[in-house]
Design a protein around this motif. Sequence first.
Motif, PDB file in Angstrom:
ATOM      1  N   ILE A  11      36.353  13.745  44.046  1.00  0.00           N
ATOM      2  CA  ILE A  11      37.749  14.257  44.096  1.00  0.00           C
ATOM      3  C   ILE A  11      37.864  15.372  44.980  1.00  0.00           C
ATOM      4  N   GLU A  12      38.595  15.356  45.901  1.00  0.00           N
ATOM      5  CA  GLU A  12      38.637  16.839  46.970  1.00  0.00           C
ATOM      6  C   GLU A  12      39.951  17.509  46.671  1.00  0.00           C
ATOM      7  N   ILE A  13      39.818  18.581  46.005  1.00  0.00           N
ATOM      8  CA  ILE A  13      40.768  19.593  45.894  1.00  0.00           C
ATOM      9  C   ILE A  13      41.242  20.424  46.960  1.00  0.00           C
ATOM     10  N   GLY A  14      40.552  20.482  48.028  1.00  0.00           N
ATOM     11  CA  GLY A  14      40.837  21.494  49.181  1.00  0.00           C
ATOM     12  C   GLY A  14      39.690  22.816  48.971  1.00  0.00           C
ATOM     13  N   SER A  15      39.859  23.527  50.007  1.00  0.00           N
ATOM     14  CA  SER A  15      38.878  24.572  50.239  1.00  0.00           C
ATOM     15  C   SER A  15      39.013  25.615  49.038  1.00  0.00           C
TER      16      SER A  15
ATOM     17  N   LEU B 198      41.057  30.083  36.489  1.00  0.00           N
ATOM     18  CA  LEU B 198      42.484  29.523  36.096  1.00  0.00           C
ATOM     19  C   LEU B 198      42.983  28.872  37.035  1.00  0.00           C
ATOM     20  N   LYS B 199      42.925  29.450  38.382  1.00  0.00           N
ATOM     21  CA  LYS B 199      43.474  28.719  39.571  1.00  0.00           C
ATOM     22  C   LYS B 199      42.627  27.691  39.754  1.00  0.00           C
ATOM     23  N   PHE B 200      41.430  27.613  39.767  1.00  0.00           N
ATOM     24  CA  PHE B 200      40.729  26.293  39.922  1.00  0.00           C
ATOM     25  C   PHE B 200      40.840  25.304  39.027  1.00  0.00           C
ATOM     26  N   ARG B 201      41.206  25.670  37.779  1.00  0.00           N
ATOM     27  CA  ARG B 201      41.646  24.575  36.659  1.00  0.00           C
ATOM     28  C   ARG B 201      42.923  23.863  37.383  1.00  0.00           C
ATOM     29  N   GLY B 202      43.870  24.798  37.732  1.00  0.00           N
ATOM     30  CA  GLY B 202      45.003  24.246  38.025  1.00  0.00           C
ATOM     31  C   GLY B 202      44.952  23.246  39.410  1.00  0.00           C
ATOM     32  N   LYS B 203      44.143  23.620  40.334  1.00  0.00           N
ATOM     33  CA  LYS B 203      43.905  22.904  41.557  1.00  0.00           C
ATOM     34  C   LYS B 203      43.145  21.649  41.169  1.00  0.00           C
TER      35      LYS B 203
END
Length: 355
Positions: A327-331, A260-265
């Motif tokens: 696309i870079e979403i951060g660590s 869920l958190k990954f999807r948001g990022k």
Amino acid sequence: MELEEEESKKLQALSHKASKENPNNTLIPIQILSSALSHNPNCWGSLNDITVRLANLKLYDSALHYAKRAVIVIPDEKMSWENFWHVSSLIISSLKHESLQLKRKNEINDFLQKEFIDKRMAIPRLKNDDILLRVMKKPLHADNLYSKGEIQFTPTRIYRETSDLARKDPDENRPIHIDLVTEDKPLVIDNSVTVFNIGGDKISMGGPGKGTVFEASIEAGGMESVACFTLVTKDNVEQFLSNYDESKFGTEAVIITNALKFRGKVIGSLAENGKHNIKSGSVTYMREEDLKLFSAISNPYLKNKDPYSIEQEYRFSYRNTNKPEIIEIGSIKDISVRIKTKEIKKWIKHHFELD
């Protein structure tokens, strides 16, 4: 849920019994089936049964309502699609005017291209204990996903055209093919312009001079970019462990432990990068013969059941620029694990307490 399913099955059996005992009263079985569906709205058997009975009564719109629900509930069943197309054809053939027939055809196509896909994408909904898995060939790519959140999005066109048999799928986000001019109906140009209406768009052909066009066609759609992950849940983990070939796509893996958190990022980063038509969801797998009946596959969330269903894909997509893009979403170190592919099944067994 088990009690509801059991009750629904009993009511469905009662419907068949009532039909035999009261052959002249066709409404009794339908009333019983309606009651069954109130207990379990997703009872595939009842949905198909009531579709057929309503169609026999020439209540075509009501029959189509249940036929739509049946293909959404279980999209890889032959009977559901046979009922859907049969009722659709009955509706169209019952209309006398060509304009009305075309309108209904467009409505049916709109259901397939939007409502059907959208509702299927939401099944299953991501939950906190779901995990997403990405396998890659090169350690650097896996390291960059883990430490920087680098995700490669690939145009679906590449999957349609690739020579890599493990990834090739001619139906991937298949565009619609429209013949404007055919050899048996050539277009004669005599200082004239012919306008073709394609949906809400217009295409002009012709101009000064004379000539004959024997063949002309266009393709529309199929312009999405996707990033693909494997979704493992409590409901499909046994299937994953039985079928998944961990060596198929590479030796390096990243397991996302908070889907869920990954999807948001991911969604947030795509929006920040100005992407359009951003979507995410589970892939629906269908029988090839049913998928071929779609005039196009407007969203890249439908695939052939064989051989792709074992991949259990969850995807992110956006309207593309026709080239691969990172696309870079951060660590994502706080919500993922970096492991070797050969360790995946052991890790997943432990995660879902199947040791």
